[in-house]
Scaffold this motif. Structure first.
Motif, PDB file in Angstrom:
ATOM      1  N   PRO A 100      -7.252   3.822   1.010  1.00  0.00           N
ATOM      2  CA  PRO A 100      -6.158   3.159   1.727  1.00  0.00           C
ATOM      3  C   PRO A 100      -5.831   1.823   1.071  1.00  0.00           C
ATOM      4  O   PRO A 100      -6.722   1.116   0.600  1.00  0.00           O
ATOM      5  CB  PRO A 100      -6.722   2.961   3.138  1.00  0.00           C
ATOM      6  N   SER A 101      -4.545   1.497   1.046  1.00  0.00           N
ATOM      7  CA  SER A 101      -4.117   0.241   0.450  1.00  0.00           C
ATOM      8  C   SER A 101      -2.866  -0.256   1.167  1.00  0.00           C
ATOM      9  O   SER A 101      -1.903   0.503   1.301  1.00  0.00           O
ATOM     10  CB  SER A 101      -3.818   0.423  -1.048  1.00  0.00           C
ATOM     11  N   PRO A 102      -2.862  -1.501   1.607  1.00  0.00           N
ATOM     12  CA  PRO A 102      -1.677  -2.032   2.284  1.00  0.00           C
ATOM     13  C   PRO A 102      -0.470  -2.140   1.362  1.00  0.00           C
ATOM     14  O   PRO A 102       0.658  -2.242   1.833  1.00  0.00           O
ATOM     15  CB  PRO A 102      -2.138  -3.415   2.769  1.00  0.00           C
ATOM     16  N   VAL A 103      -0.695  -2.114   0.042  1.00  0.00           N
ATOM     17  CA  VAL A 103       0.422  -2.186  -0.906  1.00  0.00           C
ATOM     18  C   VAL A 103       0.663  -0.842  -1.588  1.00  0.00           C
ATOM     19  O   VAL A 103       1.530  -0.739  -2.459  1.00  0.00           O
ATOM     20  CB  VAL A 103       0.165  -3.273  -1.969  1.00  0.00           C
ATOM     21  N   GLY A 104      -0.091   0.201  -1.194  1.00  0.00           N
ATOM     22  CA  GLY A 104       0.090   1.520  -1.769  1.00  0.00           C
ATOM     23  C   GLY A 104       1.291   2.233  -1.177  1.00  0.00           C
ATOM     24  O   GLY A 104       1.793   1.873  -0.109  1.00  0.00           O
ATOM     25  N   ARG A 105       1.755   3.277  -1.875  1.00  0.00           N
ATOM     26  CA  ARG A 105       2.885   4.047  -1.374  1.00  0.00           C
ATOM     27  C   ARG A 105       2.433   4.930  -0.212  1.00  0.00           C
ATOM     28  O   ARG A 105       1.362   5.539  -0.257  1.00  0.00           O
ATOM     29  CB  ARG A 105       3.481   4.903  -2.482  1.00  0.00           C
ATOM     30  N   PRO A 106       3.239   5.028   0.849  1.00  0.00           N
ATOM     31  CA  PRO A 106       2.850   5.842   2.006  1.00  0.00           C
ATOM     32  C   PRO A 106       2.697   7.314   1.644  1.00  0.00           C
ATOM     33  O   PRO A 106       3.423   7.846   0.804  1.00  0.00           O
ATOM     34  CB  PRO A 106       4.005   5.639   2.993  1.00  0.00           C
ATOM     35  N   ALA A 107       1.758   7.957   2.283  1.00  0.00           N
ATOM     36  CA  ALA A 107       1.535   9.388   2.122  1.00  0.00           C
ATOM     37  C   ALA A 107       1.177   9.983   3.467  1.00  0.00           C
ATOM     38  O   ALA A 107       0.711   9.291   4.373  1.00  0.00           O
ATOM     39  CB  ALA A 107       0.415   9.653   1.109  1.00  0.00           C
ATOM     40  N   LEU A 108       1.423  11.262   3.599  1.00  0.00           N
ATOM     41  CA  LEU A 108       0.979  12.005   4.775  1.00  0.00           C
ATOM     42  C   LEU A 108      -0.529  12.187   4.680  1.00  0.00           C
ATOM     43  O   LEU A 108      -1.041  12.601   3.637  1.00  0.00           O
ATOM     44  CB  LEU A 108       1.664  13.362   4.824  1.00  0.00           C
ATOM     45  N   ILE A 109      -1.235  11.857   5.740  1.00  0.00           N
ATOM     46  CA  ILE A 109      -2.691  11.994   5.778  1.00  0.00           C
ATOM     47  C   ILE A 109      -3.050  13.122   6.738  1.00  0.00           C
ATOM     48  O   ILE A 109      -2.659  13.103   7.910  1.00  0.00           O
ATOM     49  CB  ILE A 109      -3.363  10.681   6.247  1.00  0.00           C
ATOM     50  N   VAL A 110      -3.766  14.109   6.232  1.00  0.00           N
ATOM     51  CA  VAL A 110      -4.221  15.225   7.061  1.00  0.00           C
ATOM     52  C   VAL A 110      -5.743  15.168   7.146  1.00  0.00           C
ATOM     53  O   VAL A 110      -6.425  15.354   6.132  1.00  0.00           O
ATOM     54  CB  VAL A 110      -3.784  16.577   6.481  1.00  0.00           C
ATOM     55  N   PRO A 111      -6.311  14.903   8.329  1.00  0.00           N
ATOM     56  CA  PRO A 111      -7.770  14.896   8.465  1.00  0.00           C
ATOM     57  C   PRO A 111      -8.350  16.299   8.310  1.00  0.00           C
ATOM     58  O   PRO A 111      -7.776  17.280   8.783  1.00  0.00           O
ATOM     59  CB  PRO A 111      -7.992  14.366   9.894  1.00  0.00           C
TER      60      PRO A 111
END
Length: 234
Positions: A100-111
């Motif tokens: 996880p990164s506050p400056v990273g590009r958003p992605a869909l997260i599937v647990p």
């Protein structure tokens, strides 16, 4: 004494907003190109990150998924047993991993979850353990990243139920199925994972391409009996 059993409540979806349209950008790799590594997140970290991603979900994200064919009913079905999905900014790491990164590009997260049973003061309580998180974007639905790298499939809890098992190709298809399917994440998984599939009553696949890929993987990872050359009689 286990004389009672209680189910968990369904998981909620709420939180801060991310731009879901950015899910369409980025490059990911499948498990066939993933390298070995040490774990990057503990079990508690994974659970905390899963729920942090769920808190980022807004109505715009749900609308976008619906446009991709993931119905509210499918998400509600999955939400009865685990957090369905979330949104996080992610930073790609070596070996098809992410953090996880506050400056990273958003992605869909599937647990990636597995069912467990906890014994709490004599009560047998159904629960889940988050074993990994998958990051994926809609522009490249067949390519994804792992948070920890230990998950070989979504929906592995459906194995061994003595019923036909639906197999789907991507995490997006798995969400469309409401989690009632198996999605193989790591096609280079150890042989014991494929042995679990060999014992299934029947496998239902959407097309011949996935069927052939799965058949080849099963044959490649088939367990062979010990073989020895018998000594010749004197």
């Amino acid at each position: 004494m286990r004389d009672a059993k209680r189910k968990r409540p369904a998981f909620a979806e709420a939180g801060r907003s991310h731009d879901f349209r950015q899910f369409q950008a980025g490059t990911y790799q499948t498990g066939e190109n993933r390298t070995s590594h040490t774990a990057f997140a503990s079990a508690s970290d994974l659970m905390q990150e899963a729920f942090a991603s769920v808190r980022n979900v807004r109505q715009a994200h749900l609308d976008y998924l619906r446009a991709l064919g993931v119905s509210p009913g499918a998400l509600a079905c999955l939400g009865q047993v685990q957090p369905p999905f979330g949104v996080l900014g992610v930073q790609e790491l070596e070996g098809s991993l992410f953090e996880p990164s506050p400056v990273g590009r958003p992605a869909l997260i599937v647990p990636v979850a597995k069912p467990i049973t906890r014994d709490i003061q004599g009560l047998s309580i159904d629960d889940i353990a988050i074993v990994d998180l998958i990051a994926v974007r809609s522009a490249e639905p067949t390519r994804w990243l792992w948070r920890d790298g230990s998950a070989w499939a979504l929906g592995s809890g459906l194995l061994g139920q003595n019923a036909p098992l639906r197999v789907v190709p991507t995490p997006f298809d798995w969400l469309k199925a409401g989690g009632q399917a198996l999605c193989i994440l790591d096609w280079a998984a150890p042989a014991h994972c494929w042995e679990l599939l060999r014992g299934e009553l029947a496998l239902e696949l959407p097309d011949g391409q996935l069927r052939n890929r799965l058949r080849n993987a099963l044959v490649r990872n088939a367990a062979l009996p010990p073989m020895e050359v018998a000594p010749r009689a004197a």
